[in-house]
Design an enzyme around this catalytic site. Structure first.
Site, PDB file in Angstrom:
ATOM      1  N   TYR A   1     -45.088 -12.594 -13.577  1.00  0.00           N
ATOM      2  CA  TYR A   1     -43.899 -13.016 -14.315  1.00  0.00           C
ATOM      3  C   TYR A   1     -43.917 -12.458 -15.731  1.00  0.00           C
ATOM      4  CZ  TYR A   1     -46.838 -16.429 -16.765  1.00  0.00           C
ATOM      5  OH  TYR A   1     -47.812 -17.015 -17.534  1.00  0.00           O
TER       6      TYR A   1
ATOM      7  N   ARG B   1     -49.262 -24.168 -24.132  1.00  0.00           N
ATOM      8  CA  ARG B   1     -50.336 -23.638 -24.969  1.00  0.00           C
ATOM      9  C   ARG B   1     -50.808 -24.730 -25.915  1.00  0.00           C
ATOM     10  NH1 ARG B   1     -49.007 -18.779 -28.958  1.00  0.00           N
ATOM     11  NH2 ARG B   1     -48.204 -20.476 -30.257  1.00  0.00           N
TER      12      ARG B   1
ATOM     13  N   ARG C   1     -16.650  12.189 -19.231  1.00  0.00           N
ATOM     14  CA  ARG C   1     -18.002  11.626 -19.264  1.00  0.00           C
ATOM     15  C   ARG C   1     -17.893  10.178 -18.829  1.00  0.00           C
ATOM     16  NH1 ARG C   1     -18.381  12.029 -25.847  1.00  0.00           N
ATOM     17  NH2 ARG C   1     -16.739  10.529 -26.341  1.00  0.00           N
TER      18      ARG C   1
ATOM     19  N   ARG D   1     -45.092 -23.683 -27.049  1.00  0.00           N
ATOM     20  CA  ARG D   1     -45.951 -23.649 -28.228  1.00  0.00           C
ATOM     21  C   ARG D   1     -45.995 -25.047 -28.838  1.00  0.00           C
ATOM     22  NH1 ARG D   1     -42.407 -18.371 -29.309  1.00  0.00           N
ATOM     23  NH2 ARG D   1     -40.945 -19.936 -28.541  1.00  0.00           N
TER      24      ARG D   1
END
Length: 886
Positions: free
Chosen positions: A864, A630, A352, A574
């Site tokens: 994006y 933001r 495998r 932020r």
């Protein structure tokens, strides 16, 4: 008639490698190896469709399955020249699971099936080796009793240990035929005592009992846990492989082993494996005996005095090496191979694609691409994006002091530190509380899977480099040290004694899975360096992907880290995170608690210069790249004082009393603050807050642009918008401030104003909102919360229940819910683009670093994704894979 059974062996097969969905990975590869002429013991595969039928029809089989199995069994008898259940020339078989993807050790296996009190005598006479025959019989009784009949294997281990001690033996290989005959009888009695009826002697009853057990093991807890961890659908089912036995325990010319065609830990192009003379396969993988090295070089590097297979069995080793080359060339990938040597004859039992560490995956993929074995596109698809996490975190500082207790085998690379725990259950429970743990076991078993997943690292006193602990740890990316034989682990008292030292439950341990070192206490770490194979693969990925990858960052360290990992800008800064510093939060609290605009303006005047400096640092690091900022978003309660001394400090700064401030704080209290006065609602109530932030952003951008000579394009993002009117009002406030500053400066500066889509209403109203917004950034953390009505912070207590019950396939805060949240994003994309064709679109929740979510974003044609800095490489690779799949 439906074909439920497919035969293989003797140079041909009814299936091939393309039939993994039907035959499982093991069955498909056994068929393929048969077709290319490798020595594969003959057998047959019962398909995954039978597994589906079994669970869909109250654990019953198709009516014609037994007749097809009987026909396939007769074919095996004919090929081998032995008969199942015959007292003189018995055919023995193994019964193994085989899902379409490898699940090592998670499901059940039975070896030596077909032995009973009559056939064991036939096997002894036929082989001329009574010791081998009764050794095989006692193995079968123990394994069948455990796997099929539910008699705990410890019952049998105690009998064997007692017998060895009574006769003065240390190793299993010291027992004679008579010894094993006595042990086998004792095993049968133990089984009968536990069951209340004799151990089954009918070989056909044995066979169907084993088939039942293998299909039944698809739904046992450890298998379900493994599937959940590795995102394997429960509906796939497993196949069952019935294969004629070959024996590695027939004396000194017989052996068994597990090997990889390349090193699964480093990716080095060198054979890597272990073998044992006079043993069966479970002795190697279960760590029952410490195995020997496959090659002379490996033996010398390990400092072992036990002959390698290359030295002890040179002719068979040469055959095996030829098989390695043939299989790797055929599959065009590193192979994990199980083999047995029976009286000098080599048999291949399984191949495998081998599980490997992220470092090995990178090296193997890049090496094979550069050697023209595979294409660069195939190389990109060979590396699991999430596995890169293994490369992106600290390792032990080589110069740090180390209190080394002992060394084991470096089974899975990486370093881990945590408190020692001795059970998988405790590891899982403590990890849920945030504690870092090292799972310490004599050897792990499939039942430990949940604890291994929860642990920072795994330490065992037994087992080799291909033991259960090693294979599973490498697949999970967990550091592991196995076979640390100096450890004396007392599981009952939960202590480890090593070289005169004592490690108790919850003592700190550090392990280094790259060197095998086990250390007391905590060892310092260093940051990883990414170059070489990583840089090559990432470069190839970057040339293919369509999605840009940005980072969520608000500190210079985060921004620098993100840039080093290849981020193409900041997708989410932020700003509230910038205010939690002790020197700043008092001014933020003063602003919040002020009762009028004059008070807020006074506090904001103190915040403006530090906020501007924050942006200068970010823009400098990211110069030439977009930065999405933001504006202030969080619920006010996150900033409010909690302790009396904090109120006193703010009161002193504001020239007022603590009592008055406490009344003001009480007035601001909200029952459900996450849906309260936050985001754009703050800007509507207190526009001066957003005015200050807009001023800081624009002034910083102008300053950095002038100093660096590179254009800075800030993107100002207004959070939690639910209507066009909200955005229209706040956009006008921001543009008035920004345009005045730019005009007064005499310079030129491009900037954009957009919004975060994190409410279902915003998604549905995206067409209207796009009249005002120049970009949308989907805040998938909050959009998931508001779509489901589930708090991410409070959902841990029941999310696991939902996953277990099949309500959620995965945690929706980890992998994007494409059917619900994803549908809202799709609606917003379509409606936003219908209004503004050039609107820029991205996501900035943590889903931006989740490979499945990245693929979804590629499919929608977003511009994006943005994620935490350490997940940027994961997103880059996932984006390239999405482009290739598309």
């Amino acid at each position: 008639m439906t074909n439920w059974v497919y035969s293989f062996g003797d140079g041909n097969a009814e299936g091939d490698a393309t039939m993994k969905n039907l035959l499982g990975g093991k069955g498909a590869n056994l068929a393929e190896m048969s077709n290319i002429g490798l020595p594969v013991p003959p057998g047959f595969t019962i398909t995954t469709d039978v597994c589906s039928h079994y669970y869909d029809n109250d654990d019953t089989y198709p009516d014609d399955l037994k007749s097809q199995v009987s026909a396939a069994l007769r074919q095996v008898e004919k090929t081998v020249g032995a008969k199942f259940g015959d007292g003189k020339n018995p055919l023995l078989v193994s019964v193994r699971s085989g899902a379409r993807v490898s699940m090592p050790g998670m499901m059940d296996t039975v070896l030596n099936l077909g032995l009973n009190d009559v056939t064991v005598e036939g096997l002894a006479k036929q082989s001329g080796d009574g010791r081998f025959a009764y050794d095989s019989y006692r193995r079968f009784i123990q394994m069948y009793s455990d796997v099929v009949l539910g008699v705990d294997h410890y019952n049998f281990e105690e009998i064997l240990e007692y017998h060895k001690e009574e006769n003065g033996y240390i190793l299993d290989t010291e027992l004679s035929a008579d010894n094993w005959k006595t042990v086998a009888s004792a095993f049968k009695k133990a089984a009968e005592d536990a069951l209340g009826y004799p151990f089954p002697q009918d070989v056909h009853e044995q066979l169907w009992g084993a088939v039942d057990a293998v299909f039944g093991s698809w739904m046992i807890e450890r298998a379900k846990t493994y599937r959940r961890i590795h995102n394997i659908p429960g509906g796939w089912g497993t196949a069952v492989n019935v294969q004629s036995m070959v024996f590695g325990n027939m004396g000194e010319t017989s052996a068994t082993g597990v090997t990889f065609t390349r090193d699964p830990a480093t990716g080095e192009n060198a054979y890597y494996g272990e073998y044992l003379i006079n043993a069966q396969g479970e002795d190697v993988v279960a760590g029952i005996r410490t195995p020997q090295n496959l090659t002379k070089v490996a033996r010398e590097n390990a400092g072992s005095d036990k002959l390698s297979m290359e030295e002890a069995m040179p002719e068979v080793y040469s055959e095996l090496a030829a098989v390695f080359g043939k299989l790797e060339a055929h599959y065009r990938d590193m192979q994990d191979i199980e083999f047995t040597v029976q009286k000098g004859k080599l048999w291949i039992l399984q191949t495998r694609s081998g599980k490997r560490t992220a470092k090995a995956a990178l090296k193997i993929a890049v090496d094979m691409a550069e050697d023209k074995i595979i294409t660069r596109e195939e190389a990109i698809l060979r590396v699991e994006p999430a596995a890169l996490d293994q490369l992106l975190h600290p390792t032990l500082d080589p110069d740090a002091e180390r209190d080394v207790l002992t060394r084991g085998l470096p089974a899975s690379p990486g370093a881990a530190c945590g408190i020692a725990v001795f059970t998988a259950d405790e590891a899982e429970e403590l990890a849920k509380t945030g504690k870092k743990v090292i799972l310490v076991r004599q050897e792990t078993s499939p039942e430990d899977i949940h604890g291994m997943h929860a642990a920072e690292g795994i330490l065992t006193s037994r087992g080799g480099m291909t033991s259960h602990a090693a294979v599973v740890a490498r697949g999970m990316g967990r550091p592991c040290v196995s076979g640390a034989g100096a450890l004396r682990i007392d599981l009952d008292n939960r202590v480890v004694n090593v070289m005169g030292r004592r490690i108790s439950n919850h003592d700190l341990l550090t392990i280094d899975g790259s060197t095998g070192e086990v250390m007391a206490g905590e060892v310092e770490t260093i940051q990883p360096e990414l170059s070489g194979d990583f840089a090559s693969l990432m470069g190839w990925a970057d040339n293919i992907r369509a999605l840009k990858v940005r980072a969520n960052a608000e500190t210079p360290l985060d921004a620098q880290t993100a840039r080093e990992f290849g981020a193409e800008g900041i997708g989410l800064c932020r700003t509230e995170h910038m205010f939690f510093d002790a020197d700043r939060i008092i001014n933020v609290r003063q602003m919040i608690l002020a009762e009028d605009k004059a008070g807020r303006d006074a506090a904001l005047a103190k915040l403006l210069p530090v906020q501007k400096q924050d942006f200068i640092e970010l823009f400098t690091i990211m110069r030439g790249l977009p930065v999405t900022v933001r504006l202030l978003d969080p619920p006010l309660h996150e900033f409010l004082p909690q302790q009396k001394e904090d109120f006193a400090a703010v009161a002193e700064a504001m020239g007022t009393s603590s009592v008055q401030l406490m009344f003001r704080a009480d007035a601001l209290h909200e029952t459900n603050p996450m849906l309260g006065h936050r985001g754009c609602r703050l800007g509507i109530s207190y526009p001066e807050i957003y005015e200050m932030q807009a001023r800081a952003i624009i002034e910083a951008a102008l300053e950095v642009s002038q100093d660096s000579g590179e254009p800075i394009v800030p993107e100002i993002m207004i959070p939690l918008v639910g209507s066009r009117k909200e955005l229209q009002i706040l956009k006008e406030i921001i543009t008035n401030v920004a345009d005045k500053i730019i005009e007064d400066s005499g310079a030129e500066l491009d900037y954009r104003v957009g919004t975060m889509i994190e409410l279902p209403r915003a998604a549905l109203q995206a067409g209207e909102i796009a009249h005002e917004a120049e970009f949308f950034s989907f805040g998938t953390n909050d959009l998931t919360q508001t779509t489901y009505g589930i708090s991410r912070d409070d959902s841990a207590s029941f999310l696991d229940d939902y996953v277990h019950a099949g309500i959620f396939e995965q945690d929706p805060f980890v992998t994007l819910d494409q059917a619900g949240v994803g549908e809202l994003i799709k609606i917003a994309v379509e409606r936003g683009r219908a209004t503004r064709s050039d609107i820029k679109l991205g996501i900035c929740g943590e889903h931006g670093g989740d490979p499945a979510s990245v693929e979804f974003c590629h499919g929608l044609g977003l511009d994006y994704v943005s994620c935490s800095p350490y997940r940027v490489p994961i997103a880059r690779l996932a984006a390239a894979q999405a482009a290739l799949k598309d």
